[in-house]
Design a protein around this motif. Sequence first.
Motif, short mmCIF file in Angstrom:
data_model
loop_
_atom_site.label_atom_id
_atom_site.label_comp_id
_atom_site.label_asym_id
_atom_site.label_seq_id
_atom_site.Cartn_x
_atom_site.Cartn_y
_atom_site.Cartn_z
N GLU A 184 8.59 -8.28 12.23
CA GLU A 184 8.69 -8.28 10.76
C GLU A 184 7.76 -7.22 10.16
OE1 GLU A 184 10.65 -10.27 7.45
OE2 GLU A 184 10.98 -10.01 9.61
N LEU A 185 6.60 -7.06 10.75
CA LEU A 185 5.67 -6.04 10.28
C LEU A 185 6.21 -4.63 10.52
CD1 LEU A 185 2.12 -7.34 11.26
CD2 LEU A 185 2.93 -6.74 8.96
N LYS A 186 6.89 -4.45 11.66
CA LYS A 186 7.48 -3.14 11.95
C LYS A 186 8.60 -2.83 10.95
CE LYS A 186 6.36 -3.03 16.89
NZ LYS A 186 6.90 -3.00 18.28
N LYS A 187 9.38 -3.84 10.61
CA LYS A 187 10.42 -3.66 9.59
C LYS A 187 9.79 -3.33 8.24
CE LYS A 187 13.79 -6.85 11.67
NZ LYS A 187 14.49 -8.15 11.48
N PHE A 188 8.68 -4.00 7.96
CA PHE A 188 7.98 -3.77 6.70
C PHE A 188 7.48 -2.33 6.63
CE2 PHE A 188 4.18 -3.56 4.11
CZ PHE A 188 4.55 -4.25 2.96
N HIS A 189 6.97 -1.83 7.74
CA HIS A 189 6.45 -0.46 7.77
C HIS A 189 7.57 0.55 7.50
CE1 HIS A 189 4.79 3.26 9.66
NE2 HIS A 189 3.72 2.84 9.01
N ILE A 190 8.73 0.33 8.09
CA ILE A 190 9.88 1.20 7.85
C ILE A 190 10.31 1.10 6.39
CG2 ILE A 190 12.32 1.59 8.41
CD1 ILE A 190 11.69 0.62 11.25
#
Length: 297
Positions: A279-285
């Motif tokens: 979820e954090l990786k998606k948030f970063h994108i």
Amino acid sequence: PITTTAVHLLHHCEHLPDHLASIFETVAIEFGGVNAVGGVIREVSKLSQRDLARETVLAKNVSAFLNSLAEKLSSIVLPQIPLLMPHLHNGESHIVRSGLVQVLGTLALKCLEQTDSMAPDLATEETLLTELEARFYDASSYTRSKVLQTWVPLVQKRAVPIKHMHILAKRTVERLNDKAVQVRKSAIQLLSMLLEYNPYSSDLSLKFFHDKREKCNVLFAEIEENPTIPESQEALINDEDDADCSALSAVDPQRIADLFVNTHFQVPKQRQQTKLLPELKKFHIWAKDGTAFSELI
């Protein structure tokens, strides 16, 4: 044969395209004549590009017929699209190119609907959207305007993946300087839809996304610099993501909750902590793309 007769009628009868498409729908659904649909598309694909450019009635009828077929029999038309691509890429008739742009948009929407007759195919939808993006630079202003108009319902129904939003916004902003008035008007309409239905936030200030992105970068840097995992946990660590998940457990949950404030992201429940890193990786994108989108707007 019905396919040859249908193409012959398209040369002369302006009122016929939708009725012809209905006939093929009946043949395909009630009588199992799926091959007839593929056959008529193959016949259409063989039409001379010069004839299509010279005969306006034929070009309009072909465009209307193909779009009606795509609306009624999307799952049958979709595999036949490669046959029509030469008319889109190198066709002399802007009317046919505009019609095919509309067909691609119709099929992209059908992919989103995920009906029983058409299983969702992300690779196919990606191909359709990529083709539509390429048509922003069509030689004809009529086709460029049609491209912009075709994207509008896709944006309204949220059929555009987030990774395409930046390039779509960029192409739209470029068309605001188009030499043709109609293209500029269509670009303004699409840009307003992009703003209204953007997948990022109601707050499109550059500072908002920049701050979110910077805080996320700091958080990831801390995860990478996290001290060595206790030996008692080493046996449980199978790959890099597992290690990052373990390091993430040491981060104050309130920091992540604050990071997600005023966004559509949510902190997973306690028993779903393994979902937090993805979820954090998606948030970063999301923050990166949102920053690029805001810079354009």
